[in-house]
Write a protein that holds these residues in place. Structure first.
Motif, PDB file in Angstrom:
ATOM      1  N   ARG A 186      -2.424   0.529   5.490  1.00 54.14           N
ATOM      2  CA  ARG A 186      -2.941   1.601   4.643  1.00 54.14           C
ATOM      3  C   ARG A 186      -2.715   2.979   5.276  1.00 54.14           C
ATOM      4  NH1 ARG A 186      -7.798  -1.946   4.189  1.00 54.14           N
ATOM      5  NH2 ARG A 186      -7.723  -2.998   2.169  1.00 54.14           N
TER       6      ARG A 186
ATOM      7  N   ALA B  33      -0.403   3.833   7.480  1.00 49.03           N
ATOM      8  CA  ALA B  33       0.915   3.938   8.124  1.00 49.03           C
ATOM      9  C   ALA B  33       1.553   5.301   7.918  1.00 49.03           C
ATOM     10  CB  ALA B  33       1.831   2.833   7.595  1.00 49.03           C
ATOM     11  N   ASP B  34       1.356   5.911   6.753  1.00 51.91           N
ATOM     12  CA  ASP B  34       2.005   7.191   6.462  1.00 51.91           C
ATOM     13  C   ASP B  34       1.329   8.356   7.181  1.00 51.91           C
ATOM     14  OD1 ASP B  34       3.819   5.917   4.837  1.00 51.91           O
ATOM     15  OD2 ASP B  34       2.633   6.215   3.016  1.00 51.91           O
ATOM     16  N   GLN B  35       0.011   8.376   7.182  1.00 47.14           N
ATOM     17  CA  GLN B  35      -0.721   9.460   7.835  1.00 47.14           C
ATOM     18  C   GLN B  35      -2.119   8.989   8.203  1.00 47.14           C
ATOM     19  OE1 GLN B  35      -1.235  13.001   5.501  1.00 47.14           O
ATOM     20  NE2 GLN B  35      -2.237  14.134   7.144  1.00 47.14           N
ATOM     21  N   ARG B  36      -2.360   8.837   9.492  1.00 48.76           N
ATOM     22  CA  ARG B  36      -3.672   8.393   9.957  1.00 48.76           C
ATOM     23  C   ARG B  36      -4.701   9.504   9.754  1.00 48.76           C
ATOM     24  NH1 ARG B  36      -3.708   3.910  13.590  1.00 48.76           N
ATOM     25  NH2 ARG B  36      -5.510   4.795  14.706  1.00 48.76           N
TER      26      ARG B  36
ATOM     27  N   TYR C 167      -8.403   5.348   3.052  1.00 47.64           N
ATOM     28  CA  TYR C 167      -7.029   5.420   2.543  1.00 47.64           C
ATOM     29  C   TYR C 167      -6.871   4.980   1.090  1.00 47.64           C
ATOM     30  CZ  TYR C 167      -6.060   5.847   7.507  1.00 47.64           C
ATOM     31  OH  TYR C 167      -6.053   6.284   8.823  1.00 47.64           O
TER      32      TYR C 167
END
Length: 294
Positions: free
Chosen positions: A169, A171-174, A292
């Protein structure tokens, strides 16, 4: 009676209780009890594990943090786990005491450790391995090791899967997450590193927004702004410890953060979120979904 005489009287009582109780070896993981009845359970996750192992009928007292499963609230409450009195714990005539690591104060624990009954300290760590170790330690202490090992394997598998979903969830932007313990007197008391809050944020695929210190400390307005949280996380409770979301995001420093600007505030039950017990995999899934979506 003067304040000094009150303090002296309590100290004398503690010493008297200690003297009356013959010393036995204090239990640790690896020393299995002989299934004694009358368990005093001191720590919310410890109590939850005992019930998950099917031994809830043996619990005769619990601490204030023990609130799950709901039926535990019918049991005698011997006080807050970090502010216990030996008189309160021993008044229920326990045959076995299980206390989570960090129970206190030290003078009370010294009396209980020297009482004429087994006393087990259950280790606390805020990661997947810590949950497994805690379940196993409780099982050893109450004579239910086989059940505990089976439960630990199941929880470990579920936690591993929950972590994987959380990582996907985020992976793109923590997300940067600020855990606020309280806002009493308009002072933000927040989590640094090495806390249950930091641990659950990591498991849920987030980044703790405060890394400059360990434990819980007050933050200045400048520190809140510098933390720049995307999400604010709090326990779901009222009073001075739980400002309403609208009040929280309206605080001057918070209003200048990404979380304040978007109103991103997540609240979850304290024991469920921070207990690191049988429900932690569910808590990880719920928190990561709140962070997320999905």
């Amino acid at each position: 009676m003067t304040r000094g005489s009150i303090v002296l009287g309590r100290r004398s009582l503690l010493l008297a209780l200690a003297a009356m109780a013959p010393t036995l070896a204090v239990g640790t993981a690896g020393a299995e009890a002989d299934e004694p009845d009358r368990i005093a359970s001191l720590g919310g996750s410890v109590t939850e594990i005992i019930f998950a192992l099917g031994a809830g009928d043996r619990v005769v007292a619990r601490d204030t943090t023990s609130s799950f499963p709901p039926e535990v609230e019918d049991l005698p409450d011997v006080g807050y786990v970090r502010a216990l009195s030996p008189e309160g714990v021993l008044s229920v005539s326990p045959g076995l005491i299980l206390a989570e690591e960090g129970a206190g104060p030290p003078e009370t624990i010294n009396v209980l450790k020297n009482a004429n009954l087994p006393y087990f300290v259950i280790p606390d760590a805020y990661d997947r391995a810590g949950v497994v170790a805690k379940i196993t330690a409780v099982g050893e202490a109450i004579g239910e090791l086989a059940k505990a090992q089976a439960l630990a394997r199941d929880i470990d598998d579920r936690l591993q899967a929950a972590q994987a979903r959380a990582a996907a969830r985020g992976a793109d932007q923590r997300k940067r997450v600020l855990f606020i313990l309280s806002t009493q007197n308009d002072r933000i008391l927040a989590s640094g590193m090495g806390t249950a809050a930091a641990g659950i944020i990591a498991l849920a695929g987030g980044d703790n927004a405060v890394t400059a210190f360990d434990g819980y400390k007050p933050l200045t307005d400048e520190a809140v702004i510098a933390a720049a949280p995307d999400v604010i996380l709090m326990m779901d409770r009222g009073g001075d410890h739980g400002a309403a979301a609208a009040e929280l995001v309206a605080m001057p420093a918070v209003s200048l953060t990404p979380a304040g600007k978007t109103g991103a505030v997540v609240r979850m039950d304290g024991l469920y979120l921070l207990g690191f017990g049988p429900r932690t995999a569910d808590a990880v899934d719920e928190l990561s979904s709140a962070l997320y979506g999905g």
